[in-house]
Scaffold this motif. Structure first.
Motif, PDB file in Angstrom:
ATOM      1  N   VAL A   7      45.212  34.023  32.476  1.00  0.00           N
ATOM      2  CA  VAL A   7      45.881  35.769  32.242  1.00  0.00           C
ATOM      3  C   VAL A   7      45.489  36.420  33.813  1.00  0.00           C
ATOM      4  O   VAL A   7      44.240  36.768  33.781  1.00  0.00           O
ATOM      5  CB  VAL A   7      45.463  37.034  31.230  1.00  0.00           C
ATOM      6  CG1 VAL A   7      46.079  37.669  30.285  1.00  0.00           C
ATOM      7  CG2 VAL A   7      45.301  35.653  29.316  1.00  0.00           C
ATOM      8  N   GLU A   8      46.244  37.255  34.401  1.00  0.00           N
ATOM      9  CA  GLU A   8      46.043  37.536  35.620  1.00  0.00           C
ATOM     10  C   GLU A   8      47.626  38.750  35.687  1.00  0.00           C
ATOM     11  O   GLU A   8      48.233  37.659  36.588  1.00  0.00           O
ATOM     12  CB  GLU A   8      45.328  36.138  36.829  1.00  0.00           C
ATOM     13  CG  GLU A   8      45.520  37.180  38.315  1.00  0.00           C
ATOM     14  CD  GLU A   8      44.574  38.248  38.694  1.00  0.00           C
ATOM     15  OE1 GLU A   8      44.806  39.214  38.662  1.00  0.00           O
ATOM     16  OE2 GLU A   8      43.254  37.164  38.507  1.00  0.00           O
ATOM     17  N   ASP A   9      46.982  39.764  36.852  1.00  0.00           N
ATOM     18  CA  ASP A   9      47.839  39.910  37.028  1.00  0.00           C
ATOM     19  C   ASP A   9      48.500  40.038  38.637  1.00  0.00           C
ATOM     20  O   ASP A   9      50.126  40.687  38.943  1.00  0.00           O
ATOM     21  CB  ASP A   9      48.399  41.580  36.378  1.00  0.00           C
ATOM     22  CG  ASP A   9      46.888  42.174  37.135  1.00  0.00           C
ATOM     23  OD1 ASP A   9      45.830  41.729  36.905  1.00  0.00           O
ATOM     24  OD2 ASP A   9      46.715  43.346  37.203  1.00  0.00           O
ATOM     25  N   ASP A  10      47.604  39.620  39.722  1.00  0.00           N
ATOM     26  CA  ASP A  10      47.341  40.080  40.757  1.00  0.00           C
ATOM     27  C   ASP A  10      48.416  38.751  40.875  1.00  0.00           C
ATOM     28  O   ASP A  10      48.032  37.674  41.063  1.00  0.00           O
ATOM     29  CB  ASP A  10      46.374  40.440  41.520  1.00  0.00           C
ATOM     30  CG  ASP A  10      46.593  39.727  43.019  1.00  0.00           C
ATOM     31  OD1 ASP A  10      47.439  38.711  43.316  1.00  0.00           O
ATOM     32  OD2 ASP A  10      45.493  41.116  43.275  1.00  0.00           O
ATOM     33  N   LEU A  51      40.734  34.748  31.643  1.00  0.00           N
ATOM     34  CA  LEU A  51      41.084  36.411  31.765  1.00  0.00           C
ATOM     35  C   LEU A  51      40.129  36.937  32.374  1.00  0.00           C
ATOM     36  O   LEU A  51      39.366  37.235  33.007  1.00  0.00           O
ATOM     37  CB  LEU A  51      40.241  37.314  30.091  1.00  0.00           C
ATOM     38  CG  LEU A  51      40.828  38.535  30.033  1.00  0.00           C
ATOM     39  CD1 LEU A  51      42.418  38.305  29.621  1.00  0.00           C
ATOM     40  CD2 LEU A  51      39.840  39.085  28.789  1.00  0.00           C
ATOM     41  N   ASP A  52      41.371  37.823  33.284  1.00  0.00           N
ATOM     42  CA  ASP A  52      41.423  38.620  34.346  1.00  0.00           C
ATOM     43  C   ASP A  52      41.090  40.436  33.712  1.00  0.00           C
ATOM     44  O   ASP A  52      42.218  40.628  32.666  1.00  0.00           O
ATOM     45  CB  ASP A  52      42.590  38.598  35.093  1.00  0.00           C
ATOM     46  CG  ASP A  52      42.461  40.038  35.928  1.00  0.00           C
ATOM     47  OD1 ASP A  52      40.742  40.736  36.532  1.00  0.00           O
ATOM     48  OD2 ASP A  52      43.129  41.307  36.675  1.00  0.00           O
ATOM     49  N   LEU A  53      39.607  40.902  33.842  1.00  0.00           N
ATOM     50  CA  LEU A  53      39.410  41.584  33.279  1.00  0.00           C
ATOM     51  C   LEU A  53      40.482  43.021  33.253  1.00  0.00           C
ATOM     52  O   LEU A  53      40.533  43.927  32.243  1.00  0.00           O
ATOM     53  CB  LEU A  53      38.068  42.370  33.369  1.00  0.00           C
ATOM     54  CG  LEU A  53      36.850  41.671  32.297  1.00  0.00           C
ATOM     55  CD1 LEU A  53      35.895  42.569  32.788  1.00  0.00           C
ATOM     56  CD2 LEU A  53      37.797  41.821  30.944  1.00  0.00           C
ATOM     57  N   GLY A  54      40.724  43.476  34.736  1.00  0.00           N
ATOM     58  CA  GLY A  54      41.482  44.334  34.502  1.00  0.00           C
ATOM     59  C   GLY A  54      43.229  44.161  35.405  1.00  0.00           C
ATOM     60  O   GLY A  54      43.795  43.820  35.458  1.00  0.00           O
ATOM     61  N   LEU A  55      43.286  44.154  33.696  1.00  0.00           N
ATOM     62  CA  LEU A  55      44.904  44.425  33.779  1.00  0.00           C
ATOM     63  C   LEU A  55      46.087  45.075  33.419  1.00  0.00           C
ATOM     64  O   LEU A  55      45.359  46.341  33.158  1.00  0.00           O
ATOM     65  CB  LEU A  55      44.872  43.165  32.188  1.00  0.00           C
ATOM     66  CG  LEU A  55      44.537  41.826  32.313  1.00  0.00           C
ATOM     67  CD1 LEU A  55      44.698  40.875  30.795  1.00  0.00           C
ATOM     68  CD2 LEU A  55      45.475  41.588  33.444  1.00  0.00           C
ATOM     69  N   VAL A 100      32.948  36.378  38.898  1.00  0.00           N
ATOM     70  CA  VAL A 100      32.284  37.560  39.588  1.00  0.00           C
ATOM     71  C   VAL A 100      33.305  37.141  41.208  1.00  0.00           C
ATOM     72  O   VAL A 100      33.267  36.577  41.697  1.00  0.00           O
ATOM     73  CB  VAL A 100      31.407  38.534  39.959  1.00  0.00           C
ATOM     74  CG1 VAL A 100      31.484  40.041  40.885  1.00  0.00           C
ATOM     75  CG2 VAL A 100      30.256  38.702  38.657  1.00  0.00           C
ATOM     76  N   LYS A 101      34.931  38.189  40.802  1.00  0.00           N
ATOM     77  CA  LYS A 101      35.200  38.021  41.760  1.00  0.00           C
ATOM     78  C   LYS A 101      35.190  38.532  43.242  1.00  0.00           C
ATOM     79  O   LYS A 101      34.386  39.485  43.325  1.00  0.00           O
ATOM     80  CB  LYS A 101      37.008  39.238  41.563  1.00  0.00           C
ATOM     81  CG  LYS A 101      37.512  38.056  40.960  1.00  0.00           C
ATOM     82  CD  LYS A 101      39.240  38.997  40.587  1.00  0.00           C
ATOM     83  CE  LYS A 101      40.111  38.560  39.678  1.00  0.00           C
ATOM     84  NZ  LYS A 101      41.237  39.594  39.574  1.00  0.00           N
ATOM     85  N   PRO A 102      35.355  38.121  44.611  1.00  0.00           N
ATOM     86  CA  PRO A 102      35.812  36.653  44.672  1.00  0.00           C
ATOM     87  C   PRO A 102      35.101  35.795  44.416  1.00  0.00           C
ATOM     88  O   PRO A 102      34.511  35.614  44.551  1.00  0.00           O
ATOM     89  CB  PRO A 102      36.596  36.880  45.624  1.00  0.00           C
ATOM     90  CG  PRO A 102      35.556  37.496  46.668  1.00  0.00           C
ATOM     91  CD  PRO A 102      34.658  37.521  45.815  1.00  0.00           C
TER      92      PRO A 102
HETATM   93 CA    CA Z   1      43.984  42.605  37.748  1.00  0.00          CA
END
Ligand code: CA
Length: 228
Positions: A7-10, A51-55, A100-102
């Protein structure tokens, strides 16, 4: 190899991870919003969710909370900040691990494999599973209810572990028969029903007065914490 939901918006991050994880032998599926991710996590039954936290649509913690209300699917969270408080919140909310990204896909793959090994009880440090007053130790195969030892037969134990590692998640009788007994499902087979009845009896409950083992009509059965 596992069936993974990302689940990632980027778009750039998503396609890079999809490609690399597929190359590493995983079957991949993706969603770009929290809502679509939740739906896919429930409907498609992935082995693990990343899961990406920033959606764009939902707060990441809200996604974890909503997912954990209905599913025990293994969950790895990708967070943008290396912040101890944030990481503690993520784990408290029900994530099994975080990165932690990246990060590089090879790191993520290592985490995925570790989480899945742990979930399958293959890890030496397989932790006891606690659901309400029920405590299940996969290593010693001991089960206690409010501190009192329960005497379960091997298949009852395996059935309980299968349900307990998916607490809150509905499991079909077909799935139980194929996964716990490793036999194909024949519609009239009463094996699962009989064992569920024995298990309930040992847990001090019945189909008429369920506590931990709840039937979901037409779908299957799930283990819940009756105190919640
Ligand atoms: Ca994001």
């Amino acid at each position: 190899m596992a069936y993974l939901l990302l689940v990632e918006d980027d778009a750039a991050v998503r396609s890079a991870l999809m490609r690399t994880l597929a190359e590493r032998g995983h079957a991949m599926h993706s969603a770009t919003t929290g809502m679509a991710g939740l739906r896919a996590a429930i409907d498609d039954r992935p082995d693990l969710v990343i899961l990406d936290l920033g959606l764009p649509d939902l707060d990441g913690y809200e996604v974890i909370r909503m997912l954990r209300a209905v599913s025990a699917v293994p969950l790895i969270v990708a967070t943008a900040r290396d912040d101890e408080e944030e990481i503690a919140r993520v784990l408290d909310a029900g994530a099994d691990d975080y990165l932690v990204k990246p990060f590089r896909a090879v790191q993520l793959d290592a985490r995925i494999r570790a989480v899945l090994r742990r979930m399958r009880g293959e890890d030496d440090q397989a932790q006891p599973i606690v659901v309400g007053e029920l405590r299940i130790d996969p290593r010693s195969r001991e089960v206690t209810m409010a501190g009192r030892a329960l005497d379960l037969r091997p298949k009852e134990f395996e059935l309980l572990v299968y349900l307990a590692t998916r607490t809150g998640q509905v499991v079909s009788k077909r799935e139980l028969l194929t996964q716990v007994w490793q036999v194909p499902y024949g519609g009239a087979d009463k094996t699962v029903d009989v064992h569920l009845s024995w298990l309930r009896n040992k847990l001090g409950e019945s189909a008429q007065r369920p506590k931990y083992v709840r039937a979901v009509r037409g779908v299957g059965v799930k283990l819940v914490d009756p105190g919640r």
